[in-house]
Design a protein around this motif. Sequence first.
Motif, PDB file in Angstrom:
ATOM      1  N   VAL A 194      19.337  12.810  29.626  1.00  0.00           N
ATOM      2  CA  VAL A 194      17.883  12.745  29.519  1.00  0.00           C
ATOM      3  C   VAL A 194      17.416  13.681  28.406  1.00  0.00           C
ATOM      4  CG1 VAL A 194      15.717  13.222  30.715  1.00  0.00           C
ATOM      5  CG2 VAL A 194      17.619  12.161  31.945  1.00  0.00           C
ATOM      6  N   HIS A 195      16.601  13.138  27.508  1.00  0.00           N
ATOM      7  CA  HIS A 195      15.996  13.966  26.462  1.00  0.00           C
ATOM      8  C   HIS A 195      14.560  14.247  26.838  1.00  0.00           C
ATOM      9  CE1 HIS A 195      19.358  12.386  24.056  1.00  0.00           C
ATOM     10  NE2 HIS A 195      19.218  13.485  23.357  1.00  0.00           N
ATOM     11  N   ALA A 196      14.247  15.533  27.016  1.00  0.00           N
ATOM     12  CA  ALA A 196      12.867  15.901  27.316  1.00  0.00           C
ATOM     13  C   ALA A 196      12.285  16.647  26.125  1.00  0.00           C
ATOM     14  CB  ALA A 196      12.809  16.784  28.560  1.00  0.00           C
ATOM     15  N   GLU A 197      11.121  16.193  25.681  1.00  0.00           N
ATOM     16  CA  GLU A 197      10.449  16.907  24.603  1.00  0.00           C
ATOM     17  C   GLU A 197       9.803  18.146  25.193  1.00  0.00           C
ATOM     18  OE1 GLU A 197       7.949  14.372  22.105  1.00  0.00           O
ATOM     19  OE2 GLU A 197       6.632  16.101  21.885  1.00  0.00           O
ATOM     20  N   LEU A 198      10.098  19.301  24.621  1.00  0.00           N
ATOM     21  CA  LEU A 198       9.557  20.547  25.172  1.00  0.00           C
ATOM     22  C   LEU A 198       8.116  20.751  24.720  1.00  0.00           C
ATOM     23  CD1 LEU A 198      12.727  22.784  24.737  1.00  0.00           C
ATOM     24  CD2 LEU A 198      11.812  21.838  26.867  1.00  0.00           C
ATOM     25  N   LYS A 199       7.325  21.331  25.644  1.00  0.00           N
ATOM     26  CA  LYS A 199       5.879  21.424  25.423  1.00  0.00           C
ATOM     27  C   LYS A 199       5.532  22.638  24.568  1.00  0.00           C
ATOM     28  CE  LYS A 199       2.867  21.529  29.059  1.00  0.00           C
ATOM     29  NZ  LYS A 199       2.494  21.100  30.394  1.00  0.00           N
ATOM     30  N   THR A 200       5.876  22.558  23.295  1.00  0.00           N
ATOM     31  CA  THR A 200       5.524  23.636  22.374  1.00  0.00           C
ATOM     32  C   THR A 200       4.404  23.144  21.461  1.00  0.00           C
ATOM     33  OG1 THR A 200       7.165  22.824  20.808  1.00  0.00           O
ATOM     34  CG2 THR A 200       7.872  24.558  22.310  1.00  0.00           C
ATOM     35  N   VAL A 253      10.876  18.050  16.200  1.00  0.00           N
ATOM     36  CA  VAL A 253      10.233  18.363  17.484  1.00  0.00           C
ATOM     37  C   VAL A 253      11.313  18.813  18.482  1.00  0.00           C
ATOM     38  CG1 VAL A 253       9.130  17.244  19.476  1.00  0.00           C
ATOM     39  CG2 VAL A 253       8.205  16.895  17.177  1.00  0.00           C
ATOM     40  N   PRO A 254      11.064  19.881  19.232  1.00  0.00           N
ATOM     41  CA  PRO A 254      12.130  20.414  20.094  1.00  0.00           C
ATOM     42  C   PRO A 254      12.437  19.533  21.306  1.00  0.00           C
ATOM     43  CG  PRO A 254      10.130  21.686  20.398  1.00  0.00           C
ATOM     44  CD  PRO A 254       9.862  20.735  19.274  1.00  0.00           C
ATOM     45  N   LEU A 255      13.721  19.333  21.547  1.00  0.00           N
ATOM     46  CA  LEU A 255      14.173  18.557  22.698  1.00  0.00           C
ATOM     47  C   LEU A 255      15.139  19.387  23.523  1.00  0.00           C
ATOM     48  CD1 LEU A 255      15.204  15.174  20.972  1.00  0.00           C
ATOM     49  CD2 LEU A 255      13.011  15.711  22.070  1.00  0.00           C
ATOM     50  N   LEU A 256      15.162  19.087  24.812  1.00  0.00           N
ATOM     51  CA  LEU A 256      16.217  19.611  25.670  1.00  0.00           C
ATOM     52  C   LEU A 256      16.958  18.397  26.212  1.00  0.00           C
ATOM     53  CD1 LEU A 256      17.289  22.302  26.906  1.00  0.00           C
ATOM     54  CD2 LEU A 256      15.931  21.780  28.924  1.00  0.00           C
ATOM     55  N   GLU A 257      18.246  18.316  25.914  1.00  0.00           N
ATOM     56  CA  GLU A 257      19.032  17.204  26.450  1.00  0.00           C
ATOM     57  C   GLU A 257      19.736  17.655  27.708  1.00  0.00           C
ATOM     58  OE1 GLU A 257      21.662  14.989  23.845  1.00  0.00           O
ATOM     59  OE2 GLU A 257      22.847  14.290  25.546  1.00  0.00           O
ATOM     60  N   ILE A 258      19.423  16.982  28.804  1.00  0.00           N
ATOM     61  CA  ILE A 258      19.966  17.372  30.112  1.00  0.00           C
ATOM     62  C   ILE A 258      20.988  16.318  30.530  1.00  0.00           C
ATOM     63  CG2 ILE A 258      19.377  17.848  32.527  1.00  0.00           C
ATOM     64  CD1 ILE A 258      16.435  18.337  31.315  1.00  0.00           C
ATOM     65  N   VAL A 259      22.224  16.773  30.733  1.00  0.00           N
ATOM     66  CA  VAL A 259      23.319  15.840  30.998  1.00  0.00           C
ATOM     67  C   VAL A 259      23.749  15.977  32.450  1.00  0.00           C
ATOM     68  CG1 VAL A 259      25.647  15.149  30.301  1.00  0.00           C
ATOM     69  CG2 VAL A 259      24.083  16.149  28.608  1.00  0.00           C
TER      70      VAL A 259
END
Lengths: 94, 481
Positions: B13-19, B153-159
């Motif tokens: 899952v790629h979540a765009e971080l709220k910056t 744009v910053p992403l956090l990839e959660i595996v």
Amino acid sequence: MALTIKEVEHVALLARLELNADEKQTFAEQMGTILDYANRLNELDTDGIEPLSHILPVFNVLRDDEVKPGSPREEILSNAPLLEDQQYKVPKII
Amino acid sequence: MSKEFETVIGLEVHAELKTATKAFCSCTTTFGAEPNTQVCPVCSGFPGMLPVLNRKMVELAIRTGIALNSEIPEICKFDRKNYFYPDLPKAYQISQYDLPICQGGFLDIDVDGEQKRIGITRAHLEEDAGKLVHQGDITTTPFSLVDLNRSGVPLLEIVSEPEMRSAREARAYMEKLRSILLFAGVSDCKMQEGSLRCDANVSVRPVGQKEFGTRTETKNLNSFRSLERAIEYEVRRQIEAIEDGEKIVQETRTWDEEKQQTRSMRSKEEAHDYRYFPEPDLSPLKISREWIAAIASNMPELPVQARRRLVEEYALPEYDAAIITLSPDYLEFFDQCISIYNDAKIVSNWMMSELNRLLNQNNMEISDCRLKPADLAQLLKLIDDGSISGKMAKTVFEEMFKSGKKPELIIKEKGMALISDEATLISLIDGIIRNNTKVMEDYRNGKEKAFGFFVGQIMKVSKGQANPAVVNKLLKERLSQ
């Protein structure tokens, strides 16, 4: 030791380079020499030494989350070889 | 057929971080701007530009790690992932390879009333690519257009671990993960805007077999429904292929929403070779335990805590509590409603049935909704004091949902108020009794059913607006006179 022609072709494909037969031969030898040189590192005893993740002893270089204006669009796009609708125009890739 | 096979699913899952700004430059991350108006030399990949890491991005990742029960290692670093694609101006993506910011973790999902723990392998920081827009008909146009507003744009990839065994479990995982990210305040999770994206790794294996089957990775899953359907399709396709004696090819597939099927995206004649190496332009991160503690002490209420609160404070069933805590806006609606109208179960019933139905029907989020929690509370009070019947309340509720008007106003406008005035009802009742003296005799001779006949007539004449409780009381009085 020279790389095999197959290895050169693989690296060339990854780099999107088209090489002729002579160039492949030349690069097989040159890249072999470069790798041999780098391989000398393997002669060192690195037991008990932490792997290095950065060449400088610098950590946590951070910036505050504050918006600053970007570049004007005309300026940023001025180097684009092809443009359309204020966007870079590129060959279609699916 | 499918009884003999077991499905194995892992999600990325790629979540765009709220910056406010991008990962490595100070350009804004606002969605929906004109193409190429939120760019600078750094995120456009100009030569010689240096990235500088956004502190907020790191803190949001740590916050996510805490919420997902992950370990935050003391050292993490960035790496370059090299590949050519027109939406990637540097020809490499800054990502994290062997030392990601979150390691391990888990979340709990509920499926069919059972709780199951799904492991999280890791979560790493990276930057998004730009957007490719295909001109006109995709099969004939020779060009694509590139908009770099999203680049950087910053992403956090959660595996996740490959621990889900059905499309429903995968959906439940995705919903739970989304609710955690929303409660933690780390991402907007707007799937339709692409700020939450999901790739599904799916394989099947004969029941009892230890090794995993060959997996495929399906991309372009931008809603819970497409996630569920794509997995169901992919499982069917793989089982059929195996039963026909074919081999599953490890490949990337895409979900075609229109045709409702997955199709192969690229052949793997040349396996991916990203040639990761440490990003020399960024220093590694040392994450002190104090830093983590400071972030942990400012953690908002998470779904698991909110759920416990609903069950303990309001005696709500686990099922209700799980649904209400799927999003913070939903919980906020409940909390506001309950501060005015204190029967939690009734509020929860209305939210789960009427409100959810209308939200789904209109494909809306509760935050887009014009209905105010105070107005639902008021409507429930009007039912309780007999101003309106429960059945009519549903019609009023729909109107409140549509227009955002107050319930009293709708009831007045539509003339839906119940008639509770005794004098009015008595004249109505007496009229009906006069016209049906035979039925009245039957009732007086012990035929109980005749009572129902009169109630029916009164409701008919009053167009359903006679207050049933008052009618019952008065009718008994008048019939026995």
